[in-house]
Write a protein that holds these residues in place. Structure first.
Motif, PDB file in Angstrom:
ATOM      1  N   GLY A  70       0.801  -1.216   0.000  1.00 55.87           N
ATOM      2  CA  GLY A  70       0.000   0.000   0.000  1.00 55.87           C
ATOM      3  C   GLY A  70       0.838   1.272   0.000  1.00 55.87           C
ATOM      4  O   GLY A  70       0.286   2.369  -0.080  1.00 55.87           O
ATOM      5  N   ARG A  71       2.158   1.129   0.063  1.00 53.44           N
ATOM      6  CA  ARG A  71       3.023   2.300   0.086  1.00 53.44           C
ATOM      7  C   ARG A  71       3.447   2.678  -1.328  1.00 53.44           C
ATOM      8  O   ARG A  71       3.708   1.816  -2.175  1.00 53.44           O
ATOM      9  CB  ARG A  71       4.275   2.048   0.936  1.00 53.44           C
ATOM     10  CG  ARG A  71       4.004   1.559   2.335  1.00 53.44           C
ATOM     11  CD  ARG A  71       2.952   2.351   3.104  1.00 53.44           C
ATOM     12  NE  ARG A  71       3.401   3.664   3.543  1.00 53.44           N
ATOM     13  CZ  ARG A  71       3.930   3.925   4.726  1.00 53.44           C
ATOM     14  NH1 ARG A  71       4.103   2.944   5.611  1.00 53.44           N
ATOM     15  NH2 ARG A  71       4.278   5.159   5.051  1.00 53.44           N
TER      16      ARG A  71
ATOM     17  N   GLY B 171       7.190  10.582  -8.820  1.00 57.61           N
ATOM     18  CA  GLY B 171       7.288  11.640  -9.821  1.00 57.61           C
ATOM     19  C   GLY B 171       7.154  13.010  -9.208  1.00 57.61           C
ATOM     20  O   GLY B 171       6.462  13.884  -9.742  1.00 57.61           O
ATOM     21  N   CYS B 172       7.817  13.214  -8.071  1.00 58.68           N
ATOM     22  CA  CYS B 172       7.688  14.452  -7.296  1.00 58.68           C
ATOM     23  C   CYS B 172       6.242  14.658  -6.844  1.00 58.68           C
ATOM     24  O   CYS B 172       5.681  15.750  -6.929  1.00 58.68           O
ATOM     25  CB  CYS B 172       8.200  15.670  -8.067  1.00 58.68           C
ATOM     26  SG  CYS B 172       8.710  17.032  -6.985  1.00 58.68           S
ATOM     27  N   PHE B 173       5.634  13.537  -6.405  1.00 55.96           N
ATOM     28  CA  PHE B 173       4.315  13.533  -5.770  1.00 55.96           C
ATOM     29  C   PHE B 173       3.166  13.851  -6.727  1.00 55.96           C
ATOM     30  O   PHE B 173       2.133  14.371  -6.299  1.00 55.96           O
ATOM     31  CB  PHE B 173       4.306  14.505  -4.578  1.00 55.96           C
ATOM     32  CG  PHE B 173       5.487  14.323  -3.667  1.00 55.96           C
ATOM     33  CD1 PHE B 173       5.531  13.268  -2.781  1.00 55.96           C
ATOM     34  CD2 PHE B 173       6.566  15.200  -3.729  1.00 55.96           C
ATOM     35  CE1 PHE B 173       6.641  13.079  -1.962  1.00 55.96           C
ATOM     36  CE2 PHE B 173       7.676  15.022  -2.910  1.00 55.96           C
ATOM     37  CZ  PHE B 173       7.713  13.958  -2.026  1.00 55.96           C
TER      38      PHE B 173
ATOM     39  N   SER C  89      -0.097   9.229  -1.754  1.00 54.26           N
ATOM     40  CA  SER C  89      -1.170   9.152  -0.763  1.00 54.26           C
ATOM     41  C   SER C  89      -0.909  10.159   0.363  1.00 54.26           C
ATOM     42  O   SER C  89       0.167  10.761   0.435  1.00 54.26           O
ATOM     43  CB  SER C  89      -1.233   7.747  -0.163  1.00 54.26           C
ATOM     44  OG  SER C  89      -0.086   7.508   0.648  1.00 54.26           O
ATOM     45  N   PRO C  90      -1.882  10.347   1.256  1.00 56.43           N
ATOM     46  CA  PRO C  90      -1.625  11.199   2.419  1.00 56.43           C
ATOM     47  C   PRO C  90      -0.411  10.725   3.214  1.00 56.43           C
ATOM     48  O   PRO C  90       0.357  11.541   3.734  1.00 56.43           O
ATOM     49  CB  PRO C  90      -2.917  11.080   3.229  1.00 56.43           C
ATOM     50  CG  PRO C  90      -3.974  10.815   2.200  1.00 56.43           C
ATOM     51  CD  PRO C  90      -3.302   9.926   1.188  1.00 56.43           C
TER      52      PRO C  90
ATOM     53  N   ALA D 237       2.978  12.676   4.354  1.00 56.25           N
ATOM     54  CA  ALA D 237       3.348  12.709   5.765  1.00 56.25           C
ATOM     55  C   ALA D 237       4.809  12.299   5.959  1.00 56.25           C
ATOM     56  O   ALA D 237       5.542  12.917   6.746  1.00 56.25           O
ATOM     57  CB  ALA D 237       2.428  11.792   6.574  1.00 56.25           C
ATOM     58  N   VAL D 238       5.220  11.267   5.235  1.00 56.45           N
ATOM     59  CA  VAL D 238       6.616  10.825   5.313  1.00 56.45           C
ATOM     60  C   VAL D 238       7.534  11.909   4.766  1.00 56.45           C
ATOM     61  O   VAL D 238       8.569  12.233   5.366  1.00 56.45           O
ATOM     62  CB  VAL D 238       6.816   9.506   4.544  1.00 56.45           C
ATOM     63  CG1 VAL D 238       8.303   9.191   4.395  1.00 56.45           C
ATOM     64  CG2 VAL D 238       6.111   8.362   5.263  1.00 56.45           C
ATOM     65  N   ALA D 239       7.164  12.477   3.618  1.00 53.50           N
ATOM     66  CA  ALA D 239       7.983  13.534   3.018  1.00 53.50           C
ATOM     67  C   ALA D 239       8.117  14.719   3.973  1.00 53.50           C
ATOM     68  O   ALA D 239       9.208  15.289   4.129  1.00 53.50           O
ATOM     69  CB  ALA D 239       7.376  13.990   1.697  1.00 53.50           C
TER      70      ALA D 239
END
Length: 320
Positions: A123-124, A158-160, A166-167, A171-173
């Motif tokens: 899911g990541r 791709g630079c988000f 995903s959310p 959050a990790v970034a």
């Protein structure tokens, strides 16, 4: 087959030592970033750890592994793989470790479970996401670890902007940025800078683009002759498979790249919920995610194009 939670995987790593970390063929930012981050984090925990040199590592990602590559003759006690879903993704110099991987970290649904133990979260968006959740079990994440993890997460999304974002990705970034890393040079290098050779190749791909299904399916082919014509290097081709998906109206973008005479690599990007890219590539012996997958085909570009379209039609018909 044994699967581990983040907490179990973190504890398992603390129990061992003398690590060797493997990256996949044609290494991208996710596998390189995860390898660099894990190697650095293990060293911070007092472990000896190295990354196995990858013969296909390009100049664009090589700096992240500076000082981390295993010396000749290094004999590990534990072998770990990152972002590797299948045995076919082992580089030539890693073939000797095919049956010796102690722990695999991955985010692909097509994971083959070749390791003794696996930490998998399909899911990541990036393996870097789950690697962050493993490493932070040991305490605050340092800047030296956060920077390559940011490379892993940002490049695999791709630079988000890819549909896998995903959310949790953001959050990790955000947590990685909060460590104080200098992210601007990374984003400029990977998302805003294109070599002149790369631009020439994109022009060739545009000229030869085949459009089907009323513009929703686009296929481009990158041949050895095209690469030789502009004298492109591997770093000029980084993530070139994303190019066709940026064309307006295209829902399914296909890049066929001739790796060597008689062998082609397919990269397939699709819109969420419209066509399962992993199912298409599985027919051809590959795999990946629902919206992004790949496969290697023995045949010339024309043959590869033929079997690819047949596989797409097969999956499309199964959904009717």
């Amino acid at each position: 087959m044994s699967t581990l939670t983040y907490e179990q995987a973190a504890q398992r790593l603390l129990e061992g030592d003398d690590y060797l970390i493997l990256t996949h063929v044609r290494p991208d930012g996710d596998t390189v970033g995860c390898a660099a981050a894990l190697c650095t984090a293990l060293r911070e925990q007092g472990k000896q750890a190295y990354v196995l040199p990858n013969p296909e590592l390009t100049a664009i990602f090589a700096p992240y592994l500076g000082g981390l590559l295993a010396p000749e003759g290094y004999e590990p006690k534990k072998v770990v793989s990152v972002d590797m879903a299948a045995r076919g993704l082992f580089p030539e110099n890693a073939q000797c470790y095919l049956e010796k991987v102690d722990l695999a970290f991955d985010h692909h649904p097509s994971q083959e479970f070749f390791a003794k133990e696996t930490c998998l979260d399909a899911g990541r968006a990036a393996c870097g996401e789950l690697m962050y959740d493993v490493i932070r079990q040991w305490g605050p994440v340092s800047q030296a670890v956060a920077l390559p993890l940011y490379v892993a997460v940002s490049t695999d999304t791709g630079c988000f902007v890819y549909s896998n974002t995903s959310p949790a990705t953001h959050a990790v970034a955000a947590a990685l940025l909060e460590t104080g890393i200098d992210f601007y040079p990374i984003n400029r290098r990977h998302f805003r800078t294109r070599s002149l050779k790369r631009l020439k190749l994109e022009g060739m791909l545009t000229s030869g683009m085949e459009v089907l299904d009323e513009g929703k399916l686009a296929i481009v082919t990158l041949t050895l002759d095209m690469i030789a014509q502009v004298e492109a290097k591997e770093e000029d081709l980084d993530d070139i498979s994303a190019f066709v998906g940026g064309v307006e109206g295209v829902h399914t973008g296909v890049t066929i790249r001739e790796l060597r005479p008689g062998v082609c690599k397919i990269s397939l990007r699709t819109e969420p919920g419209e066509l399962n890219a992993s199912a298409v590539c599985a027919i051809l012996g590959g795999g990946g995610h629902a919206a992004a997958a790949g496969a290697t085909v023995e045949g010339d570009p024309a043959y590869t194009r033929k079997v690819l379209v047949e596989a797409i039609r097969q999956v499309q018909n199964q959904g009717k």
